[in-house]
Design an enzyme around this catalytic site. Structure first.
Site, PDB file in Angstrom:
ATOM      1  N   GLY A 169       7.667   5.556  -2.319  1.00 20.93           N
ATOM      2  CA  GLY A 169       7.068   6.473  -1.364  1.00 20.93           C
ATOM      3  C   GLY A 169       6.152   7.493  -1.987  1.00 20.93           C
ATOM      4  CB  SER A 211       6.011   2.013  -4.863  1.00 17.80           C
ATOM      5  OG  SER A 211       4.801   2.727  -4.761  1.00 17.80           O
TER       6      SER A 211
END
Length: 555
Positions: free
Chosen positions: A126, A205
């Site tokens: 995120g 990520s």
């Protein structure tokens, strides 16, 4: 008997019946803090939600390392309250669920009497700005593979990654939360049936960058045995802030605080402004391949520092514990920037140098523009950035954000003695995969490999019955490989029906192509590597710790 009384009686009977039928659905576990009651999920595993693993400091101390977790004397129902750390407007949190003290873990346990089960600790992504431990759920993996999975929150954005270089805002609070979680796992996971000596950390990520950095940090050494890194590495432009104080100043200006050159006023602004007022929803439209707040190299202000050297130097010195690593990217990572395509295509034609990576530094603006033109020519072949060259746009951002940093990091690791690295590219796409806008081409978007491992995105059903047969087989294969790695340290151990998968060398050979066909290939991203190798050898600038004023000692 009136209707109101009848309704109360019916409700009481229903509640009593529900309690009776649910008696066998609860599981009690005693951990160091007290007794937890988890409930069997309809989709298989027992789920223990909302477990405080540490306490986030609040008020002026909000940027410091986490404190010990609370204890309790009565059994605690470990039910899902959707707790999230402070973040901007995202799908993963609401005003009602965001809390300043947000450090909770969720533990998913298979229905088995076996002990010493392998443990996977999942770090959510995120952009270090949004998300929660509930982003994706691991219920299929836990049910099918007899593995314990831990998910958790860590502080985000300014709360987690403001880096002023002072004792009250040293930086990396969010990563220190992750270390606290891993210590909690070591202390408590055996109570759930897990093996504290077989803990794999995995992330996608920003979570992928996090697990890479955890591997390099002395503060996390010995807390895990393997690393799975899906789309993000420690030597990339948004893994560590290049100029932390400039980041802090720029963000303060966004919040209409302009006395940023007075360091003490800047520090007071961040310490004394209510956290809710410090959170915005803007973080992923930065042109120079960076973010707003993310990890930093810290000044050595106290014993709790997480990272005091640039990751590239830690790797070059070989000064970290070299555990087995499974690392890779998706073949169309650049789709993560499609939301900016319409706004950016004209800007890229007018001034492509704005889109060069923040970790490249040039001697002059003229030299920067000359290099930018060469890079644009390499990717767009003399054509403008437009609907017709959208695939080149995707390739550029995929390479500069993920593919090349992954190759560069792996090469440095292998060259410095890390010989247990398994490299892959995930490229599966079926007819349910959306086409790239303005084309009829399909590819694997950012973190598609993680979606293959886990059930689904938060608030979206995890039902897999409507998936294509090809994708069901792909998910089964991916879960086999990731589970094998967690157990054996290899995605395809000897005797496995899966294709043999050797560790990679410094050239990125071999790597596994994970698509409709599973096959070994050579020379990971060779086409773009030669371009970026030359640029990074000449223009790379290392991240450095913040340097606050030296005229006072109360920092």
């Amino acid at each position: 008997m009136n209707i109101a009384m009848l309704l109360r009686i019916v409700t009481a009977v229903a509640v009593l019946a529900l309690c009776r039928c649910d008696e066998g659905e609860w599981k009690e576990v005693r951990i160091s803090q007290g007794v937890l009651r988890g409930r069997k999920d309809p989709e298989g595993p027992y789920a223990f939600y909302n477990i405080p693993y540490a306490t986030a400091p609040t008020g002026p101390d909000r940027y410091k390392a986490p404190l010990p977790p609370p204890t309790w004397s009565q059994p605690r129902d470990a039910v899902d309250e959707q707790v999230a750390c402070f973040q901007g407007k995202t799908p993963y949190a609401t005003v009602d669920t965001m809390k300043e003290d947000c450090l909770i873990a969720n533990v998913f346990v298979p229905k088995t009497k076996e002990k010493n089960l392998p443990v996977m600790v999942y770090v959510h992504g995120g952009a270090f700005e949004m998300g929660s431990g509930n982003m994706w759920t691991p219920k299929y993996l836990v049910r099918e593979k007899n593995v314990i999975v831990v998910t958790f929150n860590y502080r985000l954005g300014v709360q987690g990654f403001l880096c002023l270089g002072t004792e009250d805002a040293p930086g990396n609070a969010g990563l220190k939360d992750q270390v606290a979680l891993l210590k909690w796992v070591q202390k408590n996971i055996a109570s759930f049936g897990g093996d504290p000596d077989n803990v794999t950390i995995l992330g996608f990520s920003a979570g992928s960058i996090s697990v890479n950095l955890l591997m390099l940090s002395k503060s996390a050494e010995g807390l895990f045995t393997k690393v799975v890194s899906d789309s993000g590495v420690s030597v990339s432009s948004f893994a560590t802030q290049i100029e932390p104080l400039e980041k802090a100043k720029n963000y303060a200006r966004m919040l209409n605080f302009h006395d940023v050159d007075d360091f003490y006023a800047l520090k007071a602004f961040y310490k004394n402004t209510p956290l809710k007022s410090l959170v915005t929803g803007t973080f992923f439209d930065i042109k120079n391949v960076s973010l707003i707040f993310y990890p930093c190299v810290e000044r050595q202000t106290d014993k709790e520092a997480f990272l005091t050297e640039a990751p590239i130097n830690i790797i070059r010195n070989g000064n970290y514990k070299k555990v087995p690593v499974l690392v890779g990217v998706d073949n169309m990572e650049g789709l993560v920037q499609m939301s900016n395509f319409e706004r950016w295509k004209s800007d890229m034609n007018e001034n492509f140098s704005d889109f060069l990576s923040v970790d490249l530094q040039f001697g002059s603006e003229k030299e920067k523009k000359e290099i930018a033109q060469k890079v644009k020519e390499f990717y767009f072949k003399g054509k403008p950035v437009s609907d017709e060259t959208v695939l080149d746009y995707v390739e550029y951002f995929g390479d500069v954000m993920f593919a090349y940093p992954t190759l560069r990091t792996v090469r440095l690791q292998v060259e410095n003695g890390h010989d247990q690295i398994y490299l892959y590219e995930y490229n599966f796409a079926d007819e349910q995969t959306p086409v790239v806008p303005h084309t009829n081409v399909r590819g694997a978007d950012h973190c598609a490999q993680s979606m293959a491992i886990f059930d689904g995105v938060q608030f979206v059903t995890s039902d897999e019955s409507n998936l294509t047969p090809e994708y069901k087989r792909m998910k089964a294969t991916m879960r086999d490989m990731w589970y094998n790695f967690a157990v054996y340290g290899k995605p395809a151990p000897e005797g496995s029906p899966l294709p043999a998968w050797p560790a990679t060398d410094a050239s990125g050979s071999p790597y596994m192509s994970l698509g409709r066909e599973i096959e070994l290939r050579n020379s990971f991203y060779k086409r773009s590597a030669s371009l970026w190798d030359g640029l990074y050898q000449k223009y790379y600038r290392e991240p450095r710790p913040p340097q606050p004023p030296k005229d006072r000692t109360d920092l």
